[in-house]
Design a protein around this motif. Sequence first.
Motif, mmCIF file in Angstrom:
data_model
loop_
_atom_site.group_PDB
_atom_site.id
_atom_site.type_symbol
_atom_site.label_atom_id
_atom_site.label_comp_id
_atom_site.label_asym_id
_atom_site.label_seq_id
_atom_site.Cartn_x
_atom_site.Cartn_y
_atom_site.Cartn_z
ATOM 1 N N LEU A 4 103.066 17.202 -2.158
ATOM 2 C CA LEU A 4 103.756 15.941 -2.427
ATOM 3 C C LEU A 4 102.967 14.757 -1.888
ATOM 4 C CD1 LEU A 4 107.535 16.764 -1.772
ATOM 5 C CD2 LEU A 4 106.389 16.420 -3.961
ATOM 6 N N ARG A 5 102.401 14.912 -0.697
ATOM 7 C CA ARG A 5 101.588 13.826 -0.125
ATOM 8 C C ARG A 5 100.360 13.553 -1.005
ATOM 9 N NH1 ARG A 5 102.809 16.548 5.195
ATOM 10 N NH2 ARG A 5 104.373 15.228 6.216
ATOM 11 N N ASP A 6 99.742 14.623 -1.518
ATOM 12 C CA ASP A 6 98.579 14.463 -2.394
ATOM 13 C C ASP A 6 98.970 13.757 -3.694
ATOM 14 O OD1 ASP A 6 97.020 15.761 -0.534
ATOM 15 O OD2 ASP A 6 97.041 17.702 -1.567
ATOM 16 N N ARG A 7 100.097 14.170 -4.256
ATOM 17 C CA ARG A 7 100.550 13.557 -5.511
ATOM 18 C C ARG A 7 100.909 12.091 -5.299
ATOM 19 N NH1 ARG A 7 104.526 17.655 -8.821
ATOM 20 N NH2 ARG A 7 103.828 19.578 -7.841
ATOM 21 N N ASP A 8 101.572 11.801 -4.178
ATOM 22 C CA ASP A 8 101.913 10.411 -3.878
ATOM 23 C C ASP A 8 100.659 9.547 -3.840
ATOM 24 O OD1 ASP A 8 104.563 11.128 -3.684
ATOM 25 O OD2 ASP A 8 104.679 10.977 -1.497
ATOM 26 N N ALA A 9 99.621 10.065 -3.192
ATOM 27 C CA ALA A 9 98.366 9.315 -3.067
ATOM 28 C C ALA A 9 97.731 9.102 -4.442
ATOM 29 C CB ALA A 9 97.399 10.056 -2.148
ATOM 30 N N ARG A 10 97.714 10.160 -5.268
ATOM 31 C CA ARG A 10 97.138 10.030 -6.619
ATOM 32 C C ARG A 10 97.926 9.022 -7.447
ATOM 33 N NH1 ARG A 10 96.036 15.646 -6.444
ATOM 34 N NH2 ARG A 10 98.069 16.128 -7.359
ATOM 35 N N ASP A 11 99.247 9.115 -7.383
ATOM 36 C CA ASP A 11 100.092 8.238 -8.196
ATOM 37 C C ASP A 11 99.963 6.772 -7.785
ATOM 38 O OD1 ASP A 11 101.027 10.399 -9.619
ATOM 39 O OD2 ASP A 11 102.884 10.609 -8.478
ATOM 40 N N ALA A 12 99.875 6.539 -6.481
ATOM 41 C CA ALA A 12 99.841 5.164 -5.982
ATOM 42 C C ALA A 12 98.470 4.516 -6.111
ATOM 43 C CB ALA A 12 100.291 5.126 -4.527
ATOM 44 N N ASN A 13 97.419 5.331 -6.110
ATOM 45 C CA ASN A 13 96.060 4.778 -6.066
ATOM 46 C C ASN A 13 95.272 4.873 -7.366
ATOM 47 O OD1 ASN A 13 96.217 4.108 -3.247
ATOM 48 N ND2 ASN A 13 95.983 6.287 -2.789
ATOM 49 N N ARG A 14 95.864 5.464 -8.417
ATOM 50 C CA ARG A 14 95.116 5.574 -9.668
ATOM 51 C C ARG A 14 94.903 4.182 -10.264
ATOM 52 N NH1 ARG A 14 100.244 8.478 -11.999
ATOM 53 N NH2 ARG A 14 101.434 6.704 -12.780
ATOM 54 N N SER A 15 93.844 4.025 -11.029
ATOM 55 C CA SER A 15 93.492 2.721 -11.587
ATOM 56 C C SER A 15 94.410 2.319 -12.731
ATOM 57 C CB SER A 15 92.040 2.741 -12.084
ATOM 58 O OG SER A 15 91.870 3.718 -13.105
ATOM 59 N N SER A 16 94.941 3.305 -13.460
ATOM 60 C CA SER A 16 95.790 3.019 -14.617
ATOM 61 C C SER A 16 97.256 3.266 -14.278
ATOM 62 C CB SER A 16 95.378 3.914 -15.797
ATOM 63 O OG SER A 16 96.205 3.690 -16.912
ATOM 64 N N SER A 17 98.061 2.215 -14.401
ATOM 65 C CA SER A 17 99.509 2.304 -14.191
ATOM 66 C C SER A 17 99.897 2.994 -12.887
ATOM 67 C CB SER A 17 100.160 3.057 -15.361
ATOM 68 O OG SER A 17 99.810 2.491 -16.593
ATOM 69 N N PRO A 18 99.446 2.484 -11.752
ATOM 70 C CA PRO A 18 99.813 3.120 -10.475
ATOM 71 C C PRO A 18 101.310 3.014 -10.213
ATOM 72 C CG PRO A 18 98.840 0.965 -10.089
ATOM 73 C CD PRO A 18 98.649 1.256 -11.554
ATOM 74 N N LEU A 19 101.831 3.972 -9.443
ATOM 75 C CA LEU A 19 103.240 3.950 -9.069
ATOM 76 C C LEU A 19 103.478 2.789 -8.114
ATOM 77 C CD1 LEU A 19 106.089 5.220 -8.834
ATOM 78 C CD2 LEU A 19 105.185 6.620 -6.977
ATOM 79 N N LYS A 20 104.400 1.909 -8.483
ATOM 80 C CA LYS A 20 104.714 0.778 -7.612
ATOM 81 C C LYS A 20 106.076 0.216 -8.015
ATOM 82 C CE LYS A 20 102.445 -2.624 -10.616
ATOM 83 N NZ LYS A 20 101.422 -3.694 -10.706
ATOM 84 N N ALA A 21 106.692 -0.491 -7.085
ATOM 85 C CA ALA A 21 107.954 -1.157 -7.375
ATOM 86 C C ALA A 21 107.642 -2.525 -7.973
ATOM 87 C CB ALA A 21 108.776 -1.312 -6.100
ATOM 88 N N VAL A 22 108.133 -2.790 -9.170
ATOM 89 C CA VAL A 22 107.857 -4.070 -9.816
ATOM 90 C C VAL A 22 108.773 -5.148 -9.270
ATOM 91 C CG1 VAL A 22 107.075 -2.963 -11.938
ATOM 92 C CG2 VAL A 22 109.477 -3.614 -11.703
ATOM 93 N N GLU A 23 108.393 -6.383 -9.480
ATOM 94 C CA GLU A 23 109.209 -7.507 -9.038
ATOM 95 C C GLU A 23 110.564 -7.451 -9.743
ATOM 96 O OE1 GLU A 23 109.066 -12.413 -8.911
ATOM 97 O OE2 GLU A 23 107.322 -11.253 -9.591
ATOM 98 N N GLY A 24 111.611 -7.621 -8.983
ATOM 99 C CA GLY A 24 112.953 -7.611 -9.557
ATOM 100 C C GLY A 24 113.612 -6.245 -9.584
ATOM 101 N N ALA A 25 112.874 -5.215 -9.167
ATOM 102 C CA ALA A 25 113.445 -3.858 -9.167
ATOM 103 C C ALA A 25 114.373 -3.668 -7.969
ATOM 104 C CB ALA A 25 112.335 -2.815 -9.139
#
Length: 223
Positions: free
Chosen positions: A178-199
């Motif tokens: 899970l820690r590895d996946r979190d890092a991949r999801d948050a740091n990838r160059s295309s569409s990284p996992l993040k909370a958008v403004e207004g969420a």
Amino acid sequence: MTAISTQSVPVIAIDGPTASGKGTVAQRVADALGFHYLDSGALYRLVGLASLQAGISTDSEQNLVPIAEKLNVIFQGDRVILAGEDVTDAIRQETIGKRASEVAIHPGVRAALVGRQQAFRQAPGLVADGRDMASVIFKDAVTKIFLTASVEVRAERRYKQLIAKGFSANMSVLLQDLRDRDARDANRSSSPLKAVEGAHHLDTTSMTIDEAVNQVLDWYKAR
């Protein structure tokens, strides 16, 4: 369906990390509202499974893109059929989840799946869960949620889920994965996992499923 009518269909976009409970919450919210449901992660898991069956490395973007473009998949209720084979349980195995995270870092794969995801937007509404539902796929979603939980709680949930389905599981391995996946999801160059403004931020670490579902419904109704 025309573009105008499609855009008028309300979307609730729920993003969050692996095993945060977003899928269960999204499905329950969709059921409560009579909306359609999109599990976008299933599409990446399908690419992971299909590429494994074809002997293609998750590093090979040029070979993964055609697979994503031509996925022969049918969603029948809660069943997933890939090229005529029921793969509902197969795509939930941890090895396939890991491959899904690895193929998802490729911009070409993500681009190939955009249209397929947006096609789920049909009346009377859609609840979509994933990593980039609010930031990329449905930027005009009427309600945007960033749903998370502590990595320890997420690992425990995934462990119980796997054991219940008859799969073997190891807690320490799940935690690291899970820690590895979190890092991949948050740091990838295309569409990284993040909370958008207004969420709306929803931490389900100490919440029941019913509490999380009711909170999302309250936010939607109060929009």
